[in-house]
Scaffold this active site. Structure first.
Site, PDB file in Angstrom:
ATOM      1  N   ARG A  76      -2.861 -11.294  -7.442  1.00  0.00           N
ATOM      2  CA  ARG A  76      -1.430 -11.132  -7.625  1.00  0.00           C
ATOM      3  C   ARG A  76      -0.746 -10.945  -6.281  1.00  0.00           C
ATOM      4  O   ARG A  76      -1.094 -11.609  -5.309  1.00  0.00           O
ATOM      5  CB  ARG A  76      -1.207  -9.985  -8.608  1.00  0.00           C
ATOM      6  CG  ARG A  76      -1.808 -10.372  -9.965  1.00  0.00           C
ATOM      7  CD  ARG A  76      -1.996  -9.217 -10.920  1.00  0.00           C
ATOM      8  NE  ARG A  76      -0.840  -9.036 -11.789  1.00  0.00           N
ATOM      9  CZ  ARG A  76      -0.915  -8.404 -12.956  1.00  0.00           C
ATOM     10  NH1 ARG A  76      -2.061  -7.930 -13.407  1.00  0.00           N
ATOM     11  NH2 ARG A  76       0.183  -8.247 -13.678  1.00  0.00           N
ATOM     12  N   THR A  78       0.090  -9.236  -2.721  1.00  0.00           N
ATOM     13  CA  THR A  78      -0.430  -8.299  -1.743  1.00  0.00           C
ATOM     14  C   THR A  78       0.423  -8.377  -0.490  1.00  0.00           C
ATOM     15  O   THR A  78       1.297  -9.242  -0.367  1.00  0.00           O
ATOM     16  CB  THR A  78      -1.918  -8.539  -1.438  1.00  0.00           C
ATOM     17  OG1 THR A  78      -2.435  -7.414  -0.736  1.00  0.00           O
ATOM     18  CG2 THR A  78      -2.126  -9.798  -0.619  1.00  0.00           C
ATOM     19  N   ALA A 145      -8.353  -5.285   0.038  1.00  0.00           N
ATOM     20  CA  ALA A 145      -8.135  -6.259  -1.045  1.00  0.00           C
ATOM     21  C   ALA A 145      -9.015  -7.478  -0.813  1.00  0.00           C
ATOM     22  O   ALA A 145      -9.341  -7.826   0.333  1.00  0.00           O
ATOM     23  CB  ALA A 145      -6.670  -6.667  -1.097  1.00  0.00           C
ATOM     24  N   ILE A 146      -9.373  -8.127  -1.908  1.00  0.00           N
ATOM     25  CA  ILE A 146     -10.155  -9.357  -1.841  1.00  0.00           C
ATOM     26  C   ILE A 146      -9.479 -10.406  -2.715  1.00  0.00           C
ATOM     27  O   ILE A 146      -9.092 -10.127  -3.852  1.00  0.00           O
ATOM     28  CB  ILE A 146     -11.601  -9.127  -2.310  1.00  0.00           C
ATOM     29  CG1 ILE A 146     -12.326  -8.220  -1.317  1.00  0.00           C
ATOM     30  CG2 ILE A 146     -12.347 -10.454  -2.457  1.00  0.00           C
ATOM     31  CD1 ILE A 146     -13.719  -7.847  -1.725  1.00  0.00           C
ATOM     32  N   SER A 160      -8.757  -8.297   3.130  1.00  0.00           N
ATOM     33  CA  SER A 160      -7.893  -7.578   4.066  1.00  0.00           C
ATOM     34  C   SER A 160      -8.234  -6.104   3.960  1.00  0.00           C
ATOM     35  O   SER A 160      -8.490  -5.592   2.866  1.00  0.00           O
ATOM     36  CB  SER A 160      -6.417  -7.825   3.764  1.00  0.00           C
ATOM     37  OG  SER A 160      -6.084  -7.383   2.461  1.00  0.00           O
ATOM     38  N   CYS A 176      -1.477  -5.772  -5.895  1.00  0.00           N
ATOM     39  CA  CYS A 176      -2.552  -6.309  -6.737  1.00  0.00           C
ATOM     40  C   CYS A 176      -2.342  -6.018  -8.214  1.00  0.00           C
ATOM     41  O   CYS A 176      -3.284  -6.055  -9.004  1.00  0.00           O
ATOM     42  CB  CYS A 176      -3.916  -5.795  -6.281  1.00  0.00           C
ATOM     43  SG  CYS A 176      -4.281  -6.164  -4.552  1.00  0.00           S
TER      44      CYS A 176
END
Length: 221
Positions: A76, A78, A145-146, A160, A176
């Site tokens: 979603r 970020t 985050a991936i 990140s 996210c």
């Protein structure tokens, strides 16, 4: 499986515009598909930007104070910005194992191992992709985050990790799509470090990460 050459390790100084990075990343991935280039792990920073994954919900863009860019990856909204290490992974799963779930699990484990070298305990959270830790109040908070995309079994995008970004910038989105969990950083948790030190931790744990990608291919399609 034959032993593969090491992916190129690239670290870019300064702030790389998001759209320029996407163009370069996609060109490199296409060259890997065509067997015209080596795999690459690319570490960089972006100017402040909100990126929208393929599942982004416009209702979660609450204050678009920075440019909003389509990302082409899963997930979603970020945020990327100064003080955050972004890692783009252009790896050939044709050679390393055609298992996207294994790949994502491996990326999570790599970042967790790198953070451990800096003295921070991080973990996976069932049902929530990304890298998690506990904040000063004992709450589960997201520190990394991936988001990935796989094209012809070559990976794009990656991870990140919040080293020392301005965390208020995350307030323009529901990060996210998880409104009930805060976002944190190494700096916010009192782990004074630099992007270079985090890069060194990633480099020290890179070989183990690449080894984990040799999972049995259970989900080929």
């Amino acid at each position: 499986m034959n032993e593969l050459p090491e992916p190129e390790w690239r670290v870019s100084p300064g702030l790389i515009p998001y759209d320029a990075a996407l163009t370069e990343m996609e060109a490199r991935a296409a060259a890997i598909v065509a067997h015209e280039a080596r795999e690459q792990i690319w570490l960089l920073e972006h100017p402040p930007v909100y990126t929208a994954g393929t599942s982004a919900d416009p209702a979660e863009l609450v204050d678009p104070r920075f440019p909003v860019m389509p990302a082409g990856r899963g997930g979603r909204y970020t945020y990327h910005g100064p003080g955050q290490r972004v890692g783009y992974l252009m790896l050939d799963l044709n050679e390393r194992g055609r298992d996207v779930r294994c790949f994502v699990h491996g990326v999570e484990g790599w970042v967790i191992a790198a953070l451990a070298r800096l003295g921070l305990e991080a973990f996976r959270a069932p049902g929530r992709v990304g890298i998690w830790t506990l904040d000063h109040d004992g709450r589960e908070a997201k520190i990394g985050a991936i988001g990935v995309r796989v094209r012809r079994w070559v990976t794009l995008h990656g991870f990140s990790v919040n080293v020392s970004p301005d965390l208020s910038h995350f307030g323009g989105i529901v990060p996210c799509g998880l409104p009930d969990y805060p976002v944190t950083s190494l700096a916010a948790l009192g782990r004074s470090t630099t992007l270079g030190a985090f890069d060194d931790a990633l480099a020290a744990t890179r070989a183990d990460f690449l080894q984990t990608l040799s999972c049995p291919a259970e989900n080929e399609s």
